[in-house]
Design an enzyme around this catalytic site. Structure first.
Site, PDB file in Angstrom:
ATOM      1  N   GLN A  73       0.801  -1.217   0.000  1.00  0.00           N
ATOM      2  CA  GLN A  73       0.000   0.000   0.000  1.00  0.00           C
ATOM      3  C   GLN A  73       0.837   1.272   0.000  1.00  0.00           C
ATOM      4  O   GLN A  73       0.334   2.338  -0.342  1.00  0.00           O
ATOM      5  CB  GLN A  73      -0.948   0.000   1.195  1.00  0.00           C
ATOM      6  CG  GLN A  73      -2.047  -1.042   1.072  1.00  0.00           C
ATOM      7  CD  GLN A  73      -2.971  -1.049   2.271  1.00  0.00           C
ATOM      8  OE1 GLN A  73      -2.704  -1.747   3.249  1.00  0.00           O
ATOM      9  NE2 GLN A  73      -4.040  -0.284   2.226  1.00  0.00           N
ATOM     10  N   HIS A 113       0.807  -9.179   4.224  1.00  0.00           N
ATOM     11  CA  HIS A 113      -0.367  -8.309   4.177  1.00  0.00           C
ATOM     12  C   HIS A 113      -0.908  -8.321   2.750  1.00  0.00           C
ATOM     13  O   HIS A 113      -0.916  -7.302   2.064  1.00  0.00           O
ATOM     14  CB  HIS A 113       0.000  -6.894   4.639  1.00  0.00           C
ATOM     15  CG  HIS A 113      -1.177  -6.044   4.989  1.00  0.00           C
ATOM     16  ND1 HIS A 113      -1.279  -5.366   6.179  1.00  0.00           N
ATOM     17  CD2 HIS A 113      -2.310  -5.750   4.310  1.00  0.00           C
ATOM     18  CE1 HIS A 113      -2.411  -4.679   6.221  1.00  0.00           C
ATOM     19  NE2 HIS A 113      -3.057  -4.909   5.090  1.00  0.00           N
ATOM     20  N   ASN A 143      -1.650 -10.896   8.271  1.00  0.00           N
ATOM     21  CA  ASN A 143      -2.639  -9.881   8.609  1.00  0.00           C
ATOM     22  C   ASN A 143      -4.025 -10.281   8.113  1.00  0.00           C
ATOM     23  O   ASN A 143      -4.202 -10.577   6.933  1.00  0.00           O
ATOM     24  CB  ASN A 143      -2.260  -8.545   7.966  1.00  0.00           C
ATOM     25  CG  ASN A 143      -3.243  -7.439   8.309  1.00  0.00           C
ATOM     26  OD1 ASN A 143      -3.320  -6.987   9.441  1.00  0.00           O
ATOM     27  ND2 ASN A 143      -4.029  -7.016   7.322  1.00  0.00           N
ATOM     28  N   GLU A 144      -4.990 -10.295   9.030  1.00  0.00           N
ATOM     29  CA  GLU A 144      -6.411 -10.448   8.702  1.00  0.00           C
ATOM     30  C   GLU A 144      -6.717 -11.700   7.869  1.00  0.00           C
ATOM     31  O   GLU A 144      -7.019 -11.619   6.672  1.00  0.00           O
ATOM     32  CB  GLU A 144      -6.941  -9.194   8.009  1.00  0.00           C
ATOM     33  CG  GLU A 144      -6.818  -7.959   8.873  1.00  0.00           C
ATOM     34  CD  GLU A 144      -7.526  -6.740   8.314  1.00  0.00           C
ATOM     35  OE1 GLU A 144      -7.712  -5.781   9.069  1.00  0.00           O
ATOM     36  OE2 GLU A 144      -7.916  -6.746   7.120  1.00  0.00           O
ATOM     37  N   TYR A 167     -12.975  -1.817  12.749  1.00  0.00           N
ATOM     38  CA  TYR A 167     -13.419  -0.596  12.101  1.00  0.00           C
ATOM     39  C   TYR A 167     -14.916  -0.316  12.228  1.00  0.00           C
ATOM     40  O   TYR A 167     -15.322   0.835  12.286  1.00  0.00           O
ATOM     41  CB  TYR A 167     -13.076  -0.649  10.599  1.00  0.00           C
ATOM     42  CG  TYR A 167     -11.600  -0.635  10.314  1.00  0.00           C
ATOM     43  CD1 TYR A 167     -10.908   0.561  10.195  1.00  0.00           C
ATOM     44  CD2 TYR A 167     -10.887  -1.822  10.171  1.00  0.00           C
ATOM     45  CE1 TYR A 167      -9.545   0.585   9.934  1.00  0.00           C
ATOM     46  CE2 TYR A 167      -9.527  -1.809   9.919  1.00  0.00           C
ATOM     47  CZ  TYR A 167      -8.855  -0.606   9.804  1.00  0.00           C
ATOM     48  OH  TYR A 167      -7.510  -0.590   9.559  1.00  0.00           O
ATOM     49  N   GLU A 220      -5.121  -2.309  14.403  1.00  0.00           N
ATOM     50  CA  GLU A 220      -5.604  -1.344  13.409  1.00  0.00           C
ATOM     51  C   GLU A 220      -6.926  -0.773  13.889  1.00  0.00           C
ATOM     52  O   GLU A 220      -7.806  -1.519  14.353  1.00  0.00           O
ATOM     53  CB  GLU A 220      -5.836  -1.981  12.033  1.00  0.00           C
ATOM     54  CG  GLU A 220      -4.587  -2.343  11.270  1.00  0.00           C
ATOM     55  CD  GLU A 220      -4.920  -2.891   9.883  1.00  0.00           C
ATOM     56  OE1 GLU A 220      -6.004  -2.563   9.332  1.00  0.00           O
ATOM     57  OE2 GLU A 220      -4.089  -3.652   9.348  1.00  0.00           O
ATOM     58  N   TRP A 277      -4.654   3.055  12.131  1.00  0.00           N
ATOM     59  CA  TRP A 277      -4.541   2.886  10.684  1.00  0.00           C
ATOM     60  C   TRP A 277      -5.079   4.164  10.045  1.00  0.00           C
ATOM     61  O   TRP A 277      -6.230   4.481  10.224  1.00  0.00           O
ATOM     62  CB  TRP A 277      -5.355   1.679  10.185  1.00  0.00           C
ATOM     63  CG  TRP A 277      -5.165   1.495   8.717  1.00  0.00           C
ATOM     64  CD1 TRP A 277      -5.879   2.071   7.709  1.00  0.00           C
ATOM     65  CD2 TRP A 277      -4.141   0.707   8.092  1.00  0.00           C
ATOM     66  NE1 TRP A 277      -5.385   1.708   6.494  1.00  0.00           N
ATOM     67  CE2 TRP A 277      -4.311   0.864   6.698  1.00  0.00           C
ATOM     68  CE3 TRP A 277      -3.101  -0.096   8.555  1.00  0.00           C
ATOM     69  CZ2 TRP A 277      -3.476   0.234   5.776  1.00  0.00           C
ATOM     70  CZ3 TRP A 277      -2.285  -0.711   7.638  1.00  0.00           C
ATOM     71  CH2 TRP A 277      -2.473  -0.553   6.260  1.00  0.00           C
ATOM     72  N   GLU A 337      -5.673   1.865  -1.346  1.00  0.00           N
ATOM     73  CA  GLU A 337      -6.698   1.146  -0.596  1.00  0.00           C
ATOM     74  C   GLU A 337      -7.278   0.019  -1.448  1.00  0.00           C
ATOM     75  O   GLU A 337      -8.470  -0.073  -1.722  1.00  0.00           O
ATOM     76  CB  GLU A 337      -7.791   2.120  -0.130  1.00  0.00           C
ATOM     77  CG  GLU A 337      -8.835   1.546   0.815  1.00  0.00           C
ATOM     78  CD  GLU A 337      -8.229   0.771   1.986  1.00  0.00           C
ATOM     79  OE1 GLU A 337      -8.749  -0.324   2.276  1.00  0.00           O
ATOM     80  OE2 GLU A 337      -7.244   1.247   2.582  1.00  0.00           O
ATOM     81  N   TRP A 338      -6.373  -0.845  -1.945  1.00  0.00           N
ATOM     82  CA  TRP A 338      -6.726  -2.080  -2.612  1.00  0.00           C
ATOM     83  C   TRP A 338      -7.716  -1.878  -3.754  1.00  0.00           C
ATOM     84  O   TRP A 338      -7.439  -1.090  -4.647  1.00  0.00           O
ATOM     85  CB  TRP A 338      -7.196  -3.111  -1.580  1.00  0.00           C
ATOM     86  CG  TRP A 338      -6.186  -3.306  -0.492  1.00  0.00           C
ATOM     87  CD1 TRP A 338      -6.270  -2.902   0.813  1.00  0.00           C
ATOM     88  CD2 TRP A 338      -4.881  -3.914  -0.604  1.00  0.00           C
ATOM     89  NE1 TRP A 338      -5.121  -3.218   1.508  1.00  0.00           N
ATOM     90  CE2 TRP A 338      -4.254  -3.849   0.672  1.00  0.00           C
ATOM     91  CE3 TRP A 338      -4.195  -4.526  -1.654  1.00  0.00           C
ATOM     92  CZ2 TRP A 338      -2.978  -4.353   0.907  1.00  0.00           C
ATOM     93  CZ3 TRP A 338      -2.926  -5.038  -1.415  1.00  0.00           C
ATOM     94  CH2 TRP A 338      -2.338  -4.941  -0.151  1.00  0.00           C
TER      95      TRP A 338
END
Length: 433
Positions: free
Chosen positions: A22, A122, A166-167, A294, A351, A391, A398-399
């Site tokens: 990113q 990630h 990550n995630e 989030y 995050e 974050w 952002e992907w």
């Protein structure tokens, strides 16, 4: 922000987070092709075909960015390493230039008095491994262990903390069942295998790092608080399915050696042979757990095959991602995770933040303030929360949404790449310093 450090437990650590693809500029430094490069080049996948070839050019602007972290007063910088930068083919030869880059990054952080917190993956998988099935392939845990040894053999003696992946939900479910992220599949068998292989790869990586003598090892999972859209039994059941897939599957594997029945109802026929025998590796002991949080989702039942849920419209204030702002969910997860899974193991909010293009950015200051108060509430209820990372340090790629959504404490002009700290940066700096 009217907080003081003394409002939080002694030794509580504050930090910021980013990820390699990113911000770095993946086209530089001998990095290999990733499945995100291929995904972004496919029409319809990413806004304006944008990718991470240049991103924020952190590769060439590292010192400027590390000075921003120091100026913020952060204790910890959570960053990720790129597998394809370290091993361009995913296996075999190591890219010396890539290792040198992360060497300089860790040394630069330590020289500024900032603790390096590394995440090894990630989301950007080397394309040659994606060509062999990626996370569906039963050899992935071995490949990931080899990558772990390559990167942590170089920097693991100086990192403050480390986590493999990550995630996991995003790596597996979002990318293989919903198709929103690379590799962009919608395949239940691929999903089941990816979900399990991600956890097995995590376990192999933890074992590899322990063999190298790396300390302070953890896992980072993402969470969305889920509530039924109505009082109906059907919505309650649908919500339980969502919660099991998103929030309980990975913690269940890591800490209970079992997957929720609501998930097995759909995935069990598609899991790899002998999956039940892998939990000893998956449950390799950890030193901490990270929670990325989030928003919440309101869940309703639909007359469709498993998992038979849908997202109801959000309520209240929304971020630029159209995510509901729901600070109570963070407290709920911190207390539930400790109560049901991790006990006294330290928890970190690895995050938390919001997308907002508003200038200066009072909405981001309010968001962070409300979520920090939620952390305080969790601590007051006995949750062993040891740190909180925002974050993100800077606006970035952002992907699938390209460069439109701005999560940063620092504004990035993507034409000039100039960095400009926002009001939220200054608010945190006044408090953290």
């Amino acid at each position: 922000m009217d907080f003081k450090r003394s409002d939080f437990p002694k030794g509580f650590r504050f930090g910021v987070a980013t990820s390699a693809y990113q911000i770095e500029g993946h086209a530089k430094g001998g990095a290999g092709l990733t499945h995100w490069d291929s995904f972004a080049a496919t029409p319809g996948n990413v806004v304006r075909f944008e990718d991470g070839a240049l991103a924020c050019d952190h590769y060439d602007r590292m010192d400027e960015d590390l000075d921003l972290i120091k100026g913020l007063g952060a204790d910890v910088y959570r960053f990720s390493t790129s597998w394809a930068r370290v091993m361009p083919e995913g296996r075999g030869p190591v890219n010396a230039e890539g290792l040198d880059f992360y060497d300089r990054l860790v040394d630069g952080l330590l020289a500024r008095g900032i603790d390096p917190a590394v995440t090894l993956y990630h989301w950007e998988l080397p394309q040659p491994l994606a060509d062999q099935g990626g996370w569906r392939n039963a050899d992935m845990p071995n490949w990931f262990a080899d990558y772990t040894e390559a990167i942590m053999g170089r920097i693991g003696d100086r990192t403050w903390s480390a986590a493999p992946i990550n995630e996991p939900w995003c790596v597996s479910w979002l990318s293989h069942f919903e198709g929103h992220h690379a590799p962009g599949l919608r395949d239940i068998r691929a999903t089941a295998r990816a979900m399990h292989h991600v956890l097995l790869s995590h376990g192999r990586s933890i074992q590899a790092m322990k063999a190298l003598g790396v300390k302070n090892l953890g896992a980072v999972c993402n969470f969305e608080w889920a509530t039924p859209a109505s009082d109906s039994a059907a919505d309650a059941a649908a919500c339980a399915h969502y919660d099991a897939i998103y929030n309980r599957f990975f913690l269940g594997g890591l800490f209970k050696g079992a997957y929720p029945e609501e998930v097995l109802d759909g995935l069990a026929p598609h899991l790899p042979h002998g999956w039940q025998d892998d939990f000893a590796t998956i449950q390799s002991p950890l030193d901490w757990v990270g929670l990325n949080y989030y928003t919440r989702k309101r869940i309703s039942a639909v007359d469709e095959p498993w998992p038979a849920y849908a997202y109801a419209p959000p309520q209240g204030s929304l971020t630029d991602m159209e995510w509901e702002i729901y600070p109570d969910g963070l407290k709920n997860f911190l207390t539930r995770t400790a109560r049901e899974y991790t006990g006294d193991l330290p928890l970190y909010v690895t995050e938390n933040g919001m997308a907002s293009a508003t200038t200066p950015d009072p909405d981001r200051i309010s968001y962070l303030t409300d979520h920090l108060r939620s952390v305080q509430a969790a601590v007051a209820e006995g949750a062993p929360v040891a740190g909180y990372y925002v974050w993100s340090l800077m606006d970035n790629y952002e992907w699938a949404l390209g460069y439109e959504k701005r999560f940063g404490l620092v504004h990035v002009d993507f034409e000039t790449l100039a960095r400009t700290p926002k009001a939220s940066y200054h608010a945190l700096a006044d408090w953290w310093r």
